[in-house]
Design a protein around this motif. Structure first.
Motif: not given
Length: 385
Positions: A245-257
């Motif tokens: 699924g698609c989520f708000m970036e901040g809800d799942v721990g940020g954008p990553g690397t």
């Protein structure tokens, strides 16, 4: 005479019939006499195939990935990715049991069986919460045993058509959730999870009914087999990426690397990165910013309780915004997010690579690291015997 039910055999020719009496003869009976004994109509050849009644099976009626599926015929339903039969066509199947199956079933996105013996299929109808009996057991469902609704506590708000529950900030396994007091709006596509409003990558719907066509079967030569509720859909080879699924970036721990794609392949680069970290899920955010592609690695706990956003937001079809809303959406599916303009593949900025949505501003699309072997055209291929 003796009243029995039997399978009688004469000289290698098998007939299945209910015999009302048995007589002992000291001679070979003629075909006409045998027919008269077992009740075969005149003119029907001994040994002719008997007509068997069709058996019920799971009939595929919808594959839903959005709130605006294409209405198709029964012959087209297996080859489309976001489609359904019309409500009238579904109700014409005269069913009393519905199977609601997420593309990627799990404990948090279970297959649910709903009792339709006292209702009709109506995608526009707001229905009372927790009013449709349900169970997670196929065996119980086929036996008419439900009861899940009796212990459900998330019963504060209506759902569309059918569903397990709807309460503050949570929708459970529902056809839609009646956002704004009406169905058929952008937030009313099926919800497959048990917390937040998890849309997943889609859902398939089946009803327990007689197939549209049933080929003739040969006359049985032994006692009839018992109907067994063990049939389940099987999958066809993968045809597209199956998203969580698609989520708000901040809800799942940020954008990553921020990674530079190896061999110009952002998907396999991210997959290898998350495999090295031992994480089962990978994500893509803000395509086109920085070195090329943001890659995040996750466990299920990172997103299982979070509310999903529509998948088109992770394709950059809305103007960039940090709020959980979409504005300025394109009419033709093109990217309008200029903050994260799309990954540059060497010739153009792209929003999707080999079926994987690459994310957008403050939006993260999550996929399993494992390459799944199912597609939106999955359908039952076997029948109960």
């Amino acid at each position: 005479s003796l009243a029995i039910g039997a399978s009688a055999t004469w000289f290698g020719l098998n007939c299945y019939a209910r015999v009302s009496s048995v007589r002992i003869y000291d001679r070979v009976l003629t075909d006409a006499e045998i027919n008269e004994e077992v009740g075969i109509a005149p003119g029907v050849a001994l040994g002719s195939p008997a007509q068997s009644s069709p058996v019920q099976d799971w009939v595929h009626v919808a594959t839903l990935t959005s709130y605006t599926p294409t209405i198709v015929s029964e012959t087209e339903i297996e080859t489309c990715g976001d489609c359904k039969l019309s409500d009238d066509a579904i109700n014409a199947l005269d069913f009393d049991l519905l199977r609601f199956e997420p593309f990627t079933p799990s404990d948090t996105r279970p297959i649910t069986y709903f009792d339709f013996s006292n209702k009709i299929f109506d995608g526009t109808a707001l229905v009372e919460p927790c009013s449709t009996p349900w169970t997670l057991s196929e065996t119980d469902a086929l036996a008419g045993i439900f009861g899940g609704e009796e212990t459900e506590t998330c019963c504060g708000f209506p759902v569309c058509n059918f569903g397990r529950g709807h309460c503050g900030g949570k929708v459970k396994s529902a056809y839609g959730w009646g956002n704004g007091g009406a169905c058929l709006n952008p937030n009313d596509r099926p919800v497959v999870g048990l917390s937040g409003a998890q849309y997943g990558s889609g859902v398939r719907i089946y009803v327990w009914s007689l197939p549209a066509t049933t080929p003739p079967t040969a006359s049985p030569t032994s006692s009839p087999t018992t109907l067994s509720p063990t049939t389940s859909p099987t999958s066809s080879p993968v045809t597209s990426a199956v998203a969580i699924g698609c989520f708000m970036e901040g809800d799942v721990g940020g954008p990553g690397t921020n990674l530079v794609p190896v061999n110009n392949n952002p998907v396999e680069t991210c997959r290898a990165h998350c495999q090295d970290q031992g994480k089962p899920y990978m994500s893509f955010s803000c395509a086109g910013q920085g070195a090329g592609q943001y890659c995040g690695c996750h466990t299920e706990s990172d997103f299982s309780s979070e509310t999903e956003r529509p998948s088109y937001e992770c394709r950059g079809e809305c103007t960039h915004s940090s709020s959980a809303s979409c504005s300025g959406r394109s009419d033709d599916g093109s990217r309008v997010d200029t903050n994260c303009p799309g990954w540059w593949d060497g010739s153009a900025n792209v929003s999707v690579f080999e079926g994987y949505s690459l994310g957008a501003s403050w939006r993260t699309m999550i996929y399993p690291v494992e390459i799944l072997t199912e597609s939106p055209t999955m359908s039952p291929t076997s029948s109960p015997t």
